[in-house]
Write a protein that holds these residues in place. Structure first.
Motif, PDB file in Angstrom:
ATOM      1  N   LEU A  41      63.801  43.081  53.289  1.00  0.00           N
ATOM      2  CA  LEU A  41      64.936  43.019  54.055  1.00  0.00           C
ATOM      3  C   LEU A  41      65.368  44.208  54.935  1.00  0.00           C
ATOM      4  CD1 LEU A  41      67.117  42.455  50.369  1.00  0.00           C
ATOM      5  CD2 LEU A  41      66.192  40.720  52.141  1.00  0.00           C
ATOM      6  N   HIS A  42      64.460  45.201  54.824  1.00  0.00           N
ATOM      7  CA  HIS A  42      64.631  46.320  55.936  1.00  0.00           C
ATOM      8  C   HIS A  42      65.891  46.807  55.873  1.00  0.00           C
ATOM      9  CE1 HIS A  42      60.557  45.246  56.850  1.00  0.00           C
ATOM     10  NE2 HIS A  42      60.802  43.964  56.645  1.00  0.00           N
ATOM     11  N   ASN A  43      66.869  46.654  54.872  1.00  0.00           N
ATOM     12  CA  ASN A  43      67.955  47.456  54.577  1.00  0.00           C
ATOM     13  C   ASN A  43      69.052  46.790  55.417  1.00  0.00           C
ATOM     14  OD1 ASN A  43      69.786  49.199  53.598  1.00  0.00           O
ATOM     15  ND2 ASN A  43      69.965  50.621  55.469  1.00  0.00           N
ATOM     16  N   VAL A  44      68.875  45.373  55.268  1.00  0.00           N
ATOM     17  CA  VAL A  44      70.029  44.369  55.688  1.00  0.00           C
ATOM     18  C   VAL A  44      70.225  43.246  54.662  1.00  0.00           C
ATOM     19  CG1 VAL A  44      70.455  42.469  57.376  1.00  0.00           C
ATOM     20  CG2 VAL A  44      69.075  44.409  58.148  1.00  0.00           C
ATOM     21  N   CYS A  45      71.346  43.388  54.029  1.00  0.00           N
ATOM     22  CA  CYS A  45      71.568  42.379  53.088  1.00  0.00           C
ATOM     23  C   CYS A  45      71.620  41.053  53.880  1.00  0.00           C
ATOM     24  CB  CYS A  45      73.178  42.648  52.587  1.00  0.00           C
ATOM     25  SG  CYS A  45      73.743  41.406  51.610  1.00  0.00           S
ATOM     26  N   PRO A  46      70.778  40.247  52.812  1.00  0.00           N
ATOM     27  CA  PRO A  46      70.795  38.709  53.579  1.00  0.00           C
ATOM     28  C   PRO A  46      71.691  38.097  53.641  1.00  0.00           C
ATOM     29  CG  PRO A  46      69.617  39.094  51.418  1.00  0.00           C
ATOM     30  CD  PRO A  46      70.189  40.418  51.790  1.00  0.00           C
ATOM     31  N   GLY A  49      74.785  41.217  55.602  1.00  0.00           N
ATOM     32  CA  GLY A  49      74.218  41.793  56.935  1.00  0.00           C
ATOM     33  C   GLY A  49      74.561  43.299  56.963  1.00  0.00           C
ATOM     34  N   ILE A  88      65.959  34.502  56.206  1.00  0.00           N
ATOM     35  CA  ILE A  88      66.079  36.022  55.809  1.00  0.00           C
ATOM     36  C   ILE A  88      65.374  36.759  56.872  1.00  0.00           C
ATOM     37  CG2 ILE A  88      65.538  37.816  53.811  1.00  0.00           C
ATOM     38  CD1 ILE A  88      65.922  35.392  51.808  1.00  0.00           C
ATOM     39  N   HIS A  91      67.147  36.904  60.009  1.00  0.00           N
ATOM     40  CA  HIS A  91      68.450  37.488  59.643  1.00  0.00           C
ATOM     41  C   HIS A  91      68.100  39.168  59.745  1.00  0.00           C
ATOM     42  CE1 HIS A  91      72.321  38.127  57.652  1.00  0.00           C
ATOM     43  NE2 HIS A  91      71.661  39.085  57.041  1.00  0.00           N
ATOM     44  N   SER A  92      67.259  39.474  59.358  1.00  0.00           N
ATOM     45  CA  SER A  92      67.078  40.928  59.059  1.00  0.00           C
ATOM     46  C   SER A  92      66.507  41.465  60.497  1.00  0.00           C
ATOM     47  CB  SER A  92      65.953  41.166  58.178  1.00  0.00           C
ATOM     48  OG  SER A  92      65.529  42.704  57.945  1.00  0.00           O
ATOM     49  N   ARG A  96      68.481  44.499  61.892  1.00  0.00           N
ATOM     50  CA  ARG A  96      68.093  46.111  61.411  1.00  0.00           C
ATOM     51  C   ARG A  96      68.036  46.894  62.133  1.00  0.00           C
ATOM     52  NH1 ARG A  96      62.486  43.030  60.048  1.00  0.00           N
ATOM     53  NH2 ARG A  96      61.088  43.920  61.560  1.00  0.00           N
TER      54      ARG A  96
END
Ligand code: ZN
Ligand code: ZN
Length: 103
Positions: A41-46, A49, A88, A91-92, A96
């Motif tokens: 996710l690299h610190n991005v809520c799927p 955001g 996902i 999005h990330s 990110r």
């Protein structure tokens, strides 16, 4: 209203009991394990955001009346993402590089 302590990682389905030190949450209580947050996710809520932070431990001991895991139990409802891994990742990648406070 208490924080909803969800029982699993919404991506890999790992169990995340109330004492889990590797549970991460977003501001909407979307819940993931630290490994998924770091590697997928690299610190991005799927979902929203936003960024993700360590979920606080709810005390097992009732230090104050009515406030403990037994009195305010975790949610039994397992939650699962409805997005594909490709979605996902895109999005990330899109979000990110933006600091969480600027998203
Ligand atoms: Zn996970
Ligand atoms: Zn979220």
């Amino acid at each position: 209203m208490a924080l909803e302590l969800r029982p699993n990682c919404e991506l890999c389905d790992k169990d995340l009991p109330p004492t889990a030190m590797d549970a991460r949450i977003c501001s909407y209580e979307c819940t993931f394990c630290a490994d998924c947050v770091e590697t997928k996710l690299h610190n991005v809520c799927p979902n929203c955001g936003g960024g993700l932070v360590p979920r606080p431990i709810r005390p097992a001991t009732e230090w104050r009346q009515g406030l403990s895991v037994a009195k305010r139990p975790p949610s039994p409802r397992r939650v699962h993402l409805h997005y594909s891994l490709e979605d996902i990742a895109a999005h990330s990648a899109r979000i990110r590089m933006i600091e969480p406070e600027r998203r």
